[in-house]
Write a protein that holds these residues in place. Sequence first.
Motif, short mmCIF file in Angstrom:
data_model
loop_
_atom_site.label_atom_id
_atom_site.label_comp_id
_atom_site.label_asym_id
_atom_site.label_seq_id
_atom_site.Cartn_x
_atom_site.Cartn_y
_atom_site.Cartn_z
N THR A 33 -13.34 6.95 -9.36
CA THR A 33 -11.98 6.43 -9.50
C THR A 33 -11.80 5.87 -10.91
O THR A 33 -12.78 5.40 -11.52
CB THR A 33 -11.67 5.33 -8.47
N PHE A 80 -5.57 -3.05 -8.29
CA PHE A 80 -5.19 -1.83 -7.55
C PHE A 80 -6.44 -1.06 -7.17
O PHE A 80 -7.43 -1.03 -7.92
CB PHE A 80 -4.32 -0.94 -8.41
N TYR A 134 -8.88 3.70 -13.54
CA TYR A 134 -7.71 2.83 -13.52
C TYR A 134 -7.25 2.50 -14.93
O TYR A 134 -8.06 2.39 -15.86
CB TYR A 134 -8.02 1.53 -12.79
N CYS A 191 2.77 10.14 -7.14
CA CYS A 191 1.45 10.71 -7.00
C CYS A 191 1.48 12.14 -7.55
O CYS A 191 2.55 12.77 -7.62
CB CYS A 191 0.95 10.70 -5.56
N TYR A 228 -4.11 7.03 -1.17
CA TYR A 228 -3.51 5.70 -1.06
C TYR A 228 -3.64 4.94 -2.37
O TYR A 228 -4.57 5.17 -3.16
CB TYR A 228 -4.22 4.90 0.04
N LEU A 229 -2.72 4.03 -2.56
CA LEU A 229 -2.81 3.09 -3.68
C LEU A 229 -2.56 1.70 -3.11
O LEU A 229 -1.43 1.36 -2.76
CB LEU A 229 -1.78 3.42 -4.77
N MET A 261 -2.17 -2.04 -3.71
CA MET A 261 -1.75 -2.85 -4.85
C MET A 261 -1.73 -4.32 -4.42
O MET A 261 -0.96 -4.70 -3.53
CB MET A 261 -0.37 -2.43 -5.33
N ILE A 302 -7.53 2.80 -5.47
CA ILE A 302 -7.17 4.13 -4.97
C ILE A 302 -8.24 4.59 -3.98
O ILE A 302 -9.44 4.42 -4.20
CB ILE A 302 -7.10 5.14 -6.13
N ARG A 311 0.85 -1.18 0.00
CA ARG A 311 0.00 0.00 0.00
C ARG A 311 0.89 1.23 0.00
O ARG A 311 1.67 1.45 0.92
CB ARG A 311 -0.94 0.04 1.20
N TYR A 349 6.75 4.82 -8.53
CA TYR A 349 5.37 5.28 -8.50
C TYR A 349 5.32 6.71 -7.99
O TYR A 349 5.90 7.03 -6.95
CB TYR A 349 4.53 4.36 -7.61
N TRP A 394 -2.13 8.60 -9.65
CA TRP A 394 -0.91 7.81 -9.50
C TRP A 394 -0.41 7.47 -10.90
O TRP A 394 -1.19 7.05 -11.77
CB TRP A 394 -1.18 6.52 -8.72
#
Length: 126
Positions: free
Chosen positions: A58, A68, A60, A96, A80-81, A83, A70, A19, A94, A36
């Motif tokens: 959200t 994943f 993706y 943000c 937060y991400l 994964m 978010i 995370r 990665y 992200w």
Amino acid sequence: QVQLVESGGGLVQAGGSLRLSCAAAGLTFSSYAMGWFRLAPGKEREFVGAIRKNGAGTYYADSVKGRFTISRDNAKNTVYLQMNSLKPEDTAVYYCAAALKDVSSWLLSQIKYDYWGQGTQVTVSS
């Protein structure tokens, strides 16, 4: 001065989870959509996911959809991400980013983001 600070990266085996967190300072966090992105060796930086400023939407990349997630906590100025089911091809730095213009169709585009963090390394071993 705006600061976005990512954390939570590291080395994980394939199939594992991490995370990532991104703590924001110096801006009105709840007014910004957050995204992200990731940069893998030999590749261009690519969109991973984004979340609207109120958390209601959200988005993706197809490569991470279903793995994943978010989320954001506007009280903590943090996005937060999560994964899961990580793959070696998820290995990347990665980043943000924060976008003041919360337009859903724009959030996939790097150029629409106003502020960027320094990135955190995620390495997935096979």
